[in-house]
Structures are given as C-alpha cells and as structure tokens.
Design a protein around this motif. Structure first.
Motif, PDB file in Angstrom:
ATOM      1  N   LEU A 192       8.423  52.107 -15.337  1.00  0.00           N
ATOM      2  CA  LEU A 192       8.270  53.084 -16.418  1.00  0.00           C
ATOM      3  C   LEU A 192       9.622  53.600 -16.894  1.00  0.00           C
ATOM      4  O   LEU A 192       9.794  53.909 -18.065  1.00  0.00           O
ATOM      5  CB  LEU A 192       7.387  54.248 -15.951  1.00  0.00           C
ATOM      6  CG  LEU A 192       5.888  53.926 -15.901  1.00  0.00           C
ATOM      7  CD1 LEU A 192       5.114  55.046 -15.239  1.00  0.00           C
ATOM      8  CD2 LEU A 192       5.355  53.674 -17.305  1.00  0.00           C
ATOM      9  N   MET A 196      10.964  53.676 -20.673  1.00  0.00           N
ATOM     10  CA  MET A 196      11.504  54.861 -21.337  1.00  0.00           C
ATOM     11  C   MET A 196      12.905  54.599 -21.864  1.00  0.00           C
ATOM     12  O   MET A 196      13.333  55.207 -22.832  1.00  0.00           O
ATOM     13  CB  MET A 196      11.480  56.047 -20.385  1.00  0.00           C
ATOM     14  CG  MET A 196      10.085  56.599 -20.199  1.00  0.00           C
ATOM     15  SD  MET A 196      10.099  58.131 -19.266  1.00  0.00           S
ATOM     16  CE  MET A 196       9.537  57.558 -17.695  1.00  0.00           C
ATOM     17  N   THR A 211       0.337  61.569 -21.477  1.00  0.00           N
ATOM     18  CA  THR A 211       0.363  63.027 -21.606  1.00  0.00           C
ATOM     19  C   THR A 211       1.559  63.641 -20.868  1.00  0.00           C
ATOM     20  O   THR A 211       2.211  64.533 -21.387  1.00  0.00           O
ATOM     21  CB  THR A 211      -0.947  63.626 -21.059  1.00  0.00           C
ATOM     22  OG1 THR A 211      -1.230  63.010 -19.798  1.00  0.00           O
ATOM     23  CG2 THR A 211      -2.087  63.360 -22.000  1.00  0.00           C
ATOM     24  N   ASP A 212       1.880  63.143 -19.672  1.00  0.00           N
ATOM     25  CA  ASP A 212       2.939  63.776 -18.879  1.00  0.00           C
ATOM     26  C   ASP A 212       4.335  63.357 -19.306  1.00  0.00           C
ATOM     27  O   ASP A 212       5.295  64.072 -19.084  1.00  0.00           O
ATOM     28  CB  ASP A 212       2.777  63.455 -17.389  1.00  0.00           C
ATOM     29  CG  ASP A 212       1.476  63.994 -16.833  1.00  0.00           C
ATOM     30  OD1 ASP A 212       0.836  64.788 -17.552  1.00  0.00           O
ATOM     31  OD2 ASP A 212       1.101  63.625 -15.714  1.00  0.00           O
ATOM     32  N   ARG A 213       4.474  62.166 -19.827  1.00  0.00           N
ATOM     33  CA  ARG A 213       5.824  61.669 -20.099  1.00  0.00           C
ATOM     34  C   ARG A 213       6.137  61.555 -21.579  1.00  0.00           C
ATOM     35  O   ARG A 213       7.124  60.960 -21.970  1.00  0.00           O
ATOM     36  CB  ARG A 213       6.020  60.305 -19.430  1.00  0.00           C
ATOM     37  CG  ARG A 213       5.874  60.366 -17.928  1.00  0.00           C
ATOM     38  CD  ARG A 213       6.570  59.219 -17.254  1.00  0.00           C
ATOM     39  NE  ARG A 213       6.599  59.397 -15.818  1.00  0.00           N
ATOM     40  CZ  ARG A 213       5.664  58.969 -14.984  1.00  0.00           C
ATOM     41  NH1 ARG A 213       4.629  58.312 -15.439  1.00  0.00           N
ATOM     42  NH2 ARG A 213       5.770  59.190 -13.694  1.00  0.00           N
ATOM     43  N   ASN A 214       5.261  62.096 -22.416  1.00  0.00           N
ATOM     44  CA  ASN A 214       5.486  62.081 -23.860  1.00  0.00           C
ATOM     45  C   ASN A 214       5.692  60.674 -24.415  1.00  0.00           C
ATOM     46  O   ASN A 214       6.586  60.440 -25.210  1.00  0.00           O
ATOM     47  CB  ASN A 214       6.710  62.936 -24.231  1.00  0.00           C
ATOM     48  CG  ASN A 214       6.376  64.401 -24.202  1.00  0.00           C
ATOM     49  OD1 ASN A 214       5.200  64.768 -24.197  1.00  0.00           O
ATOM     50  ND2 ASN A 214       7.391  65.245 -24.182  1.00  0.00           N
ATOM     51  N   ARG A 283      -4.792  65.021 -11.404  1.00  0.00           N
ATOM     52  CA  ARG A 283      -3.343  65.212 -11.473  1.00  0.00           C
ATOM     53  C   ARG A 283      -2.567  63.907 -11.370  1.00  0.00           C
ATOM     54  O   ARG A 283      -1.464  63.790 -11.882  1.00  0.00           O
ATOM     55  CB  ARG A 283      -2.886  66.168 -10.360  1.00  0.00           C
ATOM     56  CG  ARG A 283      -3.206  67.608 -10.701  1.00  0.00           C
ATOM     57  CD  ARG A 283      -2.877  68.521  -9.553  1.00  0.00           C
ATOM     58  NE  ARG A 283      -3.290  69.880  -9.885  1.00  0.00           N
ATOM     59  CZ  ARG A 283      -3.443  70.841  -8.998  1.00  0.00           C
ATOM     60  NH1 ARG A 283      -3.216  70.597  -7.713  1.00  0.00           N
ATOM     61  NH2 ARG A 283      -3.802  72.041  -9.374  1.00  0.00           N
TER      62      ARG A 283
ATOM     63  N   ILE B 137      18.418  56.484 -18.081  1.00  0.00           N
ATOM     64  CA  ILE B 137      17.472  55.469 -18.539  1.00  0.00           C
ATOM     65  C   ILE B 137      18.148  54.402 -19.384  1.00  0.00           C
ATOM     66  O   ILE B 137      17.555  53.381 -19.678  1.00  0.00           O
ATOM     67  CB  ILE B 137      16.254  56.062 -19.291  1.00  0.00           C
ATOM     68  CG1 ILE B 137      16.698  56.870 -20.502  1.00  0.00           C
ATOM     69  CG2 ILE B 137      15.400  56.898 -18.371  1.00  0.00           C
ATOM     70  CD1 ILE B 137      15.532  57.288 -21.363  1.00  0.00           C
ATOM     71  N   LEU B 318      11.951  63.121 -15.704  1.00  0.00           N
ATOM     72  CA  LEU B 318      11.185  61.991 -16.223  1.00  0.00           C
ATOM     73  C   LEU B 318       9.850  61.825 -15.514  1.00  0.00           C
ATOM     74  O   LEU B 318       8.971  61.132 -15.969  1.00  0.00           O
ATOM     75  CB  LEU B 318      11.975  60.679 -16.066  1.00  0.00           C
ATOM     76  CG  LEU B 318      13.329  60.583 -16.747  1.00  0.00           C
ATOM     77  CD1 LEU B 318      13.996  59.275 -16.379  1.00  0.00           C
ATOM     78  CD2 LEU B 318      13.156  60.669 -18.238  1.00  0.00           C
ATOM     79  N   VAL B 320       9.764  60.336 -12.700  1.00  0.00           N
ATOM     80  CA  VAL B 320       9.935  59.059 -12.016  1.00  0.00           C
ATOM     81  C   VAL B 320      10.806  59.302 -10.787  1.00  0.00           C
ATOM     82  O   VAL B 320      11.923  59.771 -10.912  1.00  0.00           O
ATOM     83  CB  VAL B 320      10.640  58.049 -12.933  1.00  0.00           C
ATOM     84  CG1 VAL B 320      10.981  56.797 -12.162  1.00  0.00           C
ATOM     85  CG2 VAL B 320       9.770  57.709 -14.115  1.00  0.00           C
ATOM     86  N   VAL B 334       3.029  67.283  -7.271  1.00  0.00           N
ATOM     87  CA  VAL B 334       1.795  67.034  -8.009  1.00  0.00           C
ATOM     88  C   VAL B 334       0.623  67.733  -7.328  1.00  0.00           C
ATOM     89  O   VAL B 334      -0.224  68.348  -7.974  1.00  0.00           O
ATOM     90  CB  VAL B 334       1.551  65.511  -8.134  1.00  0.00           C
ATOM     91  CG1 VAL B 334       0.154  65.226  -8.637  1.00  0.00           C
ATOM     92  CG2 VAL B 334       2.583  64.895  -9.071  1.00  0.00           C
ATOM     93  N   THR B 339       3.443  69.270 -12.742  1.00  0.00           N
ATOM     94  CA  THR B 339       3.570  67.915 -13.252  1.00  0.00           C
ATOM     95  C   THR B 339       4.990  67.679 -13.717  1.00  0.00           C
ATOM     96  O   THR B 339       5.383  68.139 -14.778  1.00  0.00           O
ATOM     97  CB  THR B 339       2.608  67.682 -14.425  1.00  0.00           C
ATOM     98  OG1 THR B 339       1.317  68.094 -14.000  1.00  0.00           O
ATOM     99  CG2 THR B 339       2.582  66.223 -14.804  1.00  0.00           C
ATOM    100  N   PRO B 340       5.795  66.982 -12.894  1.00  0.00           N
ATOM    101  CA  PRO B 340       7.159  66.703 -13.326  1.00  0.00           C
ATOM    102  C   PRO B 340       7.135  65.799 -14.549  1.00  0.00           C
ATOM    103  O   PRO B 340       6.220  65.012 -14.730  1.00  0.00           O
ATOM    104  CB  PRO B 340       7.776  65.978 -12.126  1.00  0.00           C
ATOM    105  CG  PRO B 340       6.911  66.347 -10.976  1.00  0.00           C
ATOM    106  CD  PRO B 340       5.533  66.483 -11.544  1.00  0.00           C
ATOM    107  N   GLY B 341       8.158  65.917 -15.370  1.00  0.00           N
ATOM    108  CA  GLY B 341       8.205  65.144 -16.598  1.00  0.00           C
ATOM    109  C   GLY B 341       8.956  65.954 -17.633  1.00  0.00           C
ATOM    110  O   GLY B 341       9.356  67.078 -17.363  1.00  0.00           O
ATOM    111  N   PRO B 342       9.123  65.376 -18.818  1.00  0.00           N
ATOM    112  CA  PRO B 342       9.919  66.061 -19.843  1.00  0.00           C
ATOM    113  C   PRO B 342       9.416  67.471 -20.141  1.00  0.00           C
ATOM    114  O   PRO B 342      10.187  68.353 -20.499  1.00  0.00           O
ATOM    115  CB  PRO B 342       9.737  65.175 -21.077  1.00  0.00           C
ATOM    116  CG  PRO B 342       9.238  63.877 -20.575  1.00  0.00           C
ATOM    117  CD  PRO B 342       8.586  64.106 -19.270  1.00  0.00           C
ATOM    118  N   ARG B 343       8.103  67.681 -19.958  1.00  0.00           N
ATOM    119  CA  ARG B 343       7.555  68.977 -20.337  1.00  0.00           C
ATOM    120  C   ARG B 343       7.843  70.070 -19.323  1.00  0.00           C
ATOM    121  O   ARG B 343       7.780  71.251 -19.634  1.00  0.00           O
ATOM    122  CB  ARG B 343       6.048  68.846 -20.567  1.00  0.00           C
ATOM    123  CG  ARG B 343       5.747  68.240 -21.926  1.00  0.00           C
ATOM    124  CD  ARG B 343       4.318  67.796 -22.054  1.00  0.00           C
ATOM    125  NE  ARG B 343       3.395  68.690 -21.362  1.00  0.00           N
ATOM    126  CZ  ARG B 343       2.205  68.300 -20.915  1.00  0.00           C
ATOM    127  NH1 ARG B 343       1.814  67.085 -21.100  1.00  0.00           N
ATOM    128  NH2 ARG B 343       1.432  69.154 -20.295  1.00  0.00           N
TER     129      ARG B 343
END
Lengths: 321, 502
Positions: A192, A196, A211-214, A283, B137, B318, B320, B334, B339-343
């Motif tokens: 992934l 990206m 949803t989580d990684r846009n 989740r 990345i 990310l 990841v 988690v 929820t890890p990630g851009p948000r």
C-alpha cells in the motif's frame, strides 16, 4: 502438622480436578484452556480479528481461549501446525480462506482443504480496487479501456504471489480480457505504501483502505454497494459478473468427536454475535458475517477449485503475472 | 493549544508514567536476553493493552519498544551476541571494546548514543512527520534496491582482516536468505522437499545460532589459560570533550536512523548497518573500525534507536507500519479505537502529540534505566564461564522456541551454531553473513519489482535521482581506497605531514 494439613487440602482440591480432567467426557467440554492458532503475526488484521474472536469464545465457554501466533510461509506454517494437532477440540485455528484454499495449489503443503473440520466463517471483507493518488481513472470502465489500448502498461500490487487479491486480479483480467502487470510485495504494508507513492497503479484492498487512507477506488467487488463508500459502484453494476472477498473462519483438525464439534459450532455461532467482535472487525476493515459449517466448507472447496485451476493455468505456466 | 494541554494531561497521568517506566525496564531486560527480542516483548504486552487505558497502553508499548532495542546492545557488548537483530552491528566494535577492558565505557557510549538517537529522532518526528511521510513514499522499488546495495558495502567494512573471506561469508548470507518462497513467482527454492524450509530460515534462530551458540562452542573449544577481561568500571559515561569530538557521528547516525525508520519495511537492523557503513566512510577514525572504535558503536546504536521514532512516521501518518514491531503497535492502536492514517493528524492532534511526548519520556527512561541496569548486566561477565555459557544456551533455546513454538527453529539454531563455529575456525568473519542475510530479501524483491515495472530495463535504475545518489555513494565507498592511493601518489608531500588519522 501445618504442612500435612495444607498438603491434604491441596490433595482434596487437586485430586478431583485431576480425575475430572482424565475422565472428562464430551459433555463437559471444555474443561481446560483452548488454543486458537493464528497463522499470521501479531498486529495484523487476521491477528486482531482472531484475538477478538478468542475473547468472544472465552466468554461463551467460560475457559480461556488463547490466541497463539504461528506465522510464516504465507500462513501455511500455522495452518500445518493446526492440521497436525490432536483433534480433541482443544486446538482450533483461524483459517483465512486464501491460506487454506490457495496455498496447497501453490506448493506442496502437509495439508489440503480436506484436512479440517469446518466450524464457521466469522469475518468477511469485500475487496475494493484502489487506484494511486492523482490517478486519471474513476471508473472500472476507464481502467479497462486504457488497459485494452495499452496491454501490460498498468501495474497492480498484491501482498504476495498466490494470495486471494492476486488470484482475484487474475480472474478480473480473464473476465474483462485485459492484461496488467503484477508486482508482488511482502504484505499489504509495503504494497500500500508503494501505491500511495504512485509506484504501482492499482491495488486490491479492503474497504477501510479507502476511508482511512484517503485513497480513491474504482470498483467494489461486493453484491451491493457499501454505505461507507458512497459513489463507488459494484463491479456487477459496471457490467461484469464478478464478486471477490477476503474471509475466514474457525476450523479444527479433522476427526473431532461429533459431540465436541457440535459444541464448538454452537460456540462459534454465538461468538460471531458478540458486539466487541463486531467493533474490532469493523476497525480492521472486516465485518462479522456468519456462515455455518457446511456453507463455510463449501466456500473453501469452491475457492480451492476455481483458484487451483487459475494457479495451474496462469501462475505455474507463466510465473510473472 | 488545547491539544497540547490535553496531551500533557494524558502524559502526567500516573498509570501512563508507571507504564512507560515498567515498559522500558522490562524492554531492556528482554532485549538484553539473546533470542528474546522487541517483537516478542511487544507481543507479550499486547493482551495487557486490552485492560489498560489508551494512554497507558501506548506508554507501555513505546517504553518496551525503546527499551528492548537498547537492551540488545548490552549482550552485544558484553557477550559478543546481539540480544536483538537490531544490534547486529553493535557487536562489531562493542565486543572488542569490552575485551580490551573498556566494557563500562562501551556501555556508556551505547546508552548515550541510544538515548541521543531516540531523542533527536523524536524531535524531528514532532516537527516534520507529515513531510517525512511524503518523502518516504517516494521510495519505490528502484530506490529500495539502491539503498540495499549501499548497506551491503558494510561487508567490506567488517571484513578488514580478509576481504575475500568476508565477501564469501556475505554471499553465503545472501544465499541462505533465498531459501523458501520466491517473492515474485511463489515457487519454492532450495526446500529439498522439507516443508519447514518452505517458510524460509527465520532471522532470529539464524542470528542467535550464528552468534550466540557459536560463541559458546568457541569458548568451550578455547584453551582455558587466559582470565576473562579486566573490567575497569561497570559503567562510565563518556566525557564532554569526547562527546563533542564525536558529535558529528552521533548526529549523522541519528539522522540516518530516523530517515530509514520512515521507510516501511527496511527496519532497524538494516538502518544500523547503513549507518555503520556511512560512519566508516566518513569518520576520521575509520581505520580502527572493527577493533573497538567508539564511532562504530555510536553509529549502530544511535541509528537503531532513532529508527523506533522514525518508524512511527509511516505508522501514524500513513497507517502503514514501518516494521513488524510497529505492526503490533498499529494493531494495539486500532484496538484502542485509534485509526492511524492521514486523518489522525487532523482529527486527533492531542493523541499524536501525546505519542511524541511519550517517546521523549521513554528515551529518558531508557537512559536512566540503562545507567541503572548495565552495571547489573556487566556483572554477568564475572560469572564462572561454564555457568554463563550454559545460561546462554538455555536462553537461546527457550527464547527461539517461544516465538513460534516450532521445533524446527531449534534445529536451525543448532545448525547455524555449528556452521558459525566452523566459519570462525577457518577465519571467516560472521558479521558479513548476517548483513547479507538481513539485506537479501529487500535487495532481491526490490530489484525484481523494479525490473518488472521497467520492462526488464536496468536504465530506469539510474534515472531515479534518489537511486543515482545512492549508487554514487556506493561506488565512492568501494573506490575510496583506490582514490586515496591515487591522491597520495599525486601529492607525495602529504605523506610527510603528521596526520591525526593514525
């Protein structure tokens, strides 16, 4: 005096327990902790789902159900350990459909889809075809048109050769008559990240990736569109008859006594209803979806047949895609 | 500001502070025991996070992560056995220092370097995390291949006595890692019909067999007329002047570690090797590398501890994980509903801040814990040797078995131990073998992915700017002795000038 007293006390407590365990009958099952083999390393989605399911089973049976990670070989190490275990109901395991159905066709494994008693399916996730950031594609049709005009130009990443996402991409190519280039990675993590970074064009992933990684997706491989992914059409709605999913359930080494199997099947069904399980599955990108023992076995057998043929026709003939 | 205050209140909660202290200390012990590594420590703690709150869970895991990576250096220095794979490069200069009698100073340096690397990386992380993730990345297969190749030059560094034997050992390591599933086609290679070989040779059994068990055989075979090393002091922090003199290596190695940490899938073991290779190239003391040079020790330890902070970059921004250990941490997050990630950076700033602060605290705990515990560990050198060696064998066996409960792993330990002994007996260095083994999967997979993506053309490998720089560094490193020789020939007057290099 004190010693003899405590000793005799220990004896009165321990002896019946010892007797009970040696004479334990199927009606008493389970009387000691159950080991649940998880064939993937700790922290991944299979592991977290398996652990949550072990918790739910513990609550139902009233004994500890301990998740035991045995990773390696794309899951085949843990699954073989399970196949070799005693079939007394005290060793069970989480079996992802891909591991149990595909791996025996990829190379010689000490197990096949017939080596197990199937208890239930408890998790399920639709696959989603995700595109790299700033990709020009927004529908499956655009991907297919481009791929037809430029065979082999578009690349797709997978968590490894012979995994479910890989085989489903092979199926998609056969159904739509396109040719893509396969780039295998060592798991979804590196794969992934490469998507990206724009190093591959497409990736077959779970809905939460979007949803989580846009990230954007061009199609979802479920029967119905998903509420959490508005605007993403199913493959069927885009004109191709295909569904694809990642799922798994609970199995035991073949030959369980029928009374014990009955109890495990019952526990399996009840555990799938656990709210905590549903939360954890949500989740990590799955949902709780129950299939009974026969339906789950049929699913594995059917996957094994379809993918076995694909592996023989495509992967073993031409290792590169 | 609100985010900052709420992060601070999470940080000062008693359970979080207790968890980070306990996690660090337990981490140091587990890391120091050969065979038991960070991954095992953190997996053992995973069930605890079901009961602990969010803050305490994260604190516990971060403490264990930092502590266990540092702990690996203790056994690397004291008994010539990296406690964790991450400390494989620490052995190279750490153990020679201890044998010379400078065990206390070596422990002091590794503690200082580890804490420095960890803290600097945390600061960088706090400032530049999203940016670093964006750069990370950009590393595709081509760039990974170039990085792997650069790290491989480490083999030259550690084979100072006999380059040919070093290269052979390195090749052997590259080859052993090939056993198992082909990463591209899925075919089995060199499995000889044995199912257990189809999953490949595990890093931990291979490493502990090669280093720890062969060390036991070696000591058993040695004549017993020499007395063990004289320890001048149990723990000695390097002086300020020394610290200033080596500041360059410290900073650079920490930066290398942080940066490699941000690349998913490379890991702390490779990071310490890259850092070691770079220090060897640029250090004024590079001639002494491998004989107990603090710069070598610093390079390895600063880098591997910086990785633990760096690896949080892709994990948090990310979603990841950077390595198997952060994969477990990601899982724990988690489970806690994060929820890890851009948000995450937009929606839960206070949590992100809390993680950064906690990493900082964990590194300070590690420094203090190291000062407290390394004298304890250096006492084990005074144990009667047969007893010490017996303990090592027991630990190695139980530790390895506990990871996967697979008896085959014990066989790997035994065979690697015998092989290691035979190689050492014949004058082959062991470090190149581990370097080859660790880097082999990354080099092979990225090379083949790069070729697939570029229709079999090697030209694309040179057109990527990042890869081109790395290739140039590799070439420079390999040609360095030749360049130096030419320089000296051209300017013979330099030879007469007294040089601080020697």
């Amino acid at each position: 005096m004190k010693i003899t007293k405590s000793l005799s006390l220990a004896m009165t407590v321990a002896l019946p327990a010892l007797l009970a365990s040696s004479l334990s009958l199927a009606e008493d099952f389970p009387v000691r902790p159950i080991t649940e083999i998880v064939p993937y390393p700790a922290g991944g989605s299979t592991d977290l789902s398996g652990r949550a399911f072990a918790e739910a089973l513990s609550d139902y049976f009233g004994v500890n159900v301990v998740a035991d990670n045995r990773s390696g070989g794309g899951g085949s190490v843990g699954i073989s350990a399970l196949a070799r275990a005693r079939s007394d109901g005290y060793t069970i395991g989480v079996a992802p459909v891909g591991t149990i159905a595909n791996q025996p066709h990829m190379h010689r494994t000490p197990y096949s889809a017939e080596s197990f008693d199937y208890l239930c399916q408890f998790y399920y996730g639709s696959e989603v075809l995700v595109v790299k950031p700033d990709s020009p594609f927004s529908t499956l049709e655009e991907v297919i048109d481009y791929a037809k005009a430029h065979p082999g130009k578009l690349s797709f990443g997978t968590p490894g050769p012979g995994t479910l996402p890989h085989l489903d991409m092979l199926r998609l190519q056969q159904i739509t008559g396109i040719e893509l280039t396969h780039v295998p990675f060592a798991g979804d993590g590196p794969g992934l990240t490469a998507l990206m970074g724009g190093h591959v064009d497409l990736y077959m992933a779970l809905p939460n990736t979007v949803t989580d990684r846009n990230l954007d997706a061009v199609a979802i491989f479920s029967e119905e569109p998903m509420a959490s992914l508005p605007g993403i059409k199913t493959v069927k709605a885009q004109g191709y008859d295909m569904t694809a999913s990642v799922s798994g359930g609970l199995v035991a080494p073949k030959g369980l006594p029928s009374a014990i199997k009955q109890k495990l099947v019952e526990g399996c069904e009840q555990a799938t209803k656990s709210e905590e399980l549903k939360t954890v599955l949500g989740r990590v990108g799955f949902e709780a979806r129950y299939l009974g023992p026969d339906e789950f076995r049929q699913l594995v057998e059917q996957t094994s047949e379809v993918n076995g043929r694909l592996i023989k026709e495509v992967i073993k003939k031409d290792g590169s895609r | 500001m609100d985010a900052f205050l709420s992060a601070l209140s999470m940080l000062t909660a008693v359970d979080a502070l207790l968890a980070v202290v306990a996690g660090t200390l337990v981490g140091i012990i587990i890391g120091a025991l050969p065979g038991l590594g960070s991954l095992l420590a953190i997996t053992m703690a995973l069930p605890l996070t079901f009961v602990l709150g969010q803050g305490a869970s994260i604190a516990l895991l971060l403490g264990i992560y930092c502590g266990s990576i540092y702990g690996g250096s203790l056994s690397a220095i004291l008994i010539n056995t990296p406690g964790t794979p991450q400390s494989a490069a620490t052995v190279l200069d750490g153990f020679p220092m201890a044998r010379r009698g400078d065990a206390g100073l070596a422990l002091g340096w590794s503690t200082t370097a580890s804490a420095f690397g960890g803290i600097l990386a945390t600061i960088i992380l706090a400032v530049a995390s999203p940016l670093l993730a964006k750069i990370g990345i950009r590393f595709g297969p081509v760039e990974y291949f170039a990085l792997g190749l650069f790290a491989l030059t480490c083999i030259v560094t550690v084979s100072r006595d006999n380059l040919v034997k070093g290269l052979l050992a390195g090749l052997l390591g590259l080859f052993v890692a090939v056993v198992g599933q082909d990463p591209v086609t899925g075919y089995l290679r060199y499995d000889f019909g044995v199912f257990d070989l189809s999953a490949g040779i595990g890093l931990v059994p291979f490493l502990v067999g090669l280093f720890a068990l062969s060390e036991v055989f070696w000591r058993a075979a040695e004549k017993k007329d020499e007395i063990g090393p004289v320890i001048r002091s149990a723990f000695q922090l390097p002086g300020l002047a020394e610290l200033r003199r080596r500041a360059m290596v410290l900073v650079k190695s920490s930066l290398i570690g942080t940066w490699i940490g941000t690349l998913p899938g490379v890991g702390a073991a490779s990071a310490s090797m890259v850092s070691y290779a770079e220090a060897k190239r640029s250090s004024p003391n590079n001639d002494k590398f491998g004989t107990g040079e603090p710069d070598g020790l610093i390079a390895s330890e600063a880098a591997n501890n910086a990785v633990s902070s760096g690896a949080m970059v892709p994990t948090l921004s990310l979603g990841v994980p950077g390595d198997p250990i952060t994969a477990v941490m990601l899982g724990a997050l988690v489970l806690q509903g994060v929820t890890p990630g851009p948000r995450l950076f937009l929606e839960n700033q206070s949590l992100v801040l809390f993680i950064f602060m906690m990493l900082f605290v964990a590194n300070i705990c590690m420094f203090l814990g190291g000062m407290l515990m390394s004298p304890l560990f250096s006492r084990i050198l005074r144990l009667p040797e047969p007893l010490l060696m017996a303990c090592v064998v027991v630990l190695v066996a139980t530790g390895t078995y506990s990871i996967n409960a697979n008896p085959f792993d014990l066989l790997v330990v035994l065979i690697a131990g015998i092989a290691g002994f035979l190689l050492r007996y014949n004058g082959f260095p062991l470090a190149p073998m581990v370097i080859g083994f660790v880097l082999s999967p990354m080099i092979e997979q990225s090379l083949r992915q790069g070729l697939i993506l570029n229709q079999g053309s090697f030209i694309a490998f040179a057109t990527s700017p990042i890869a081109a720089v790395l290739f140039a560094l590799t070439a420079l490193f390999l040609l360095w002795p030749v360049i130096r020789l030419v320089q000296r020939r051209l300017r013979p007057e330099r030879r007469r000038r007294p040089s601080s290099d020697y």
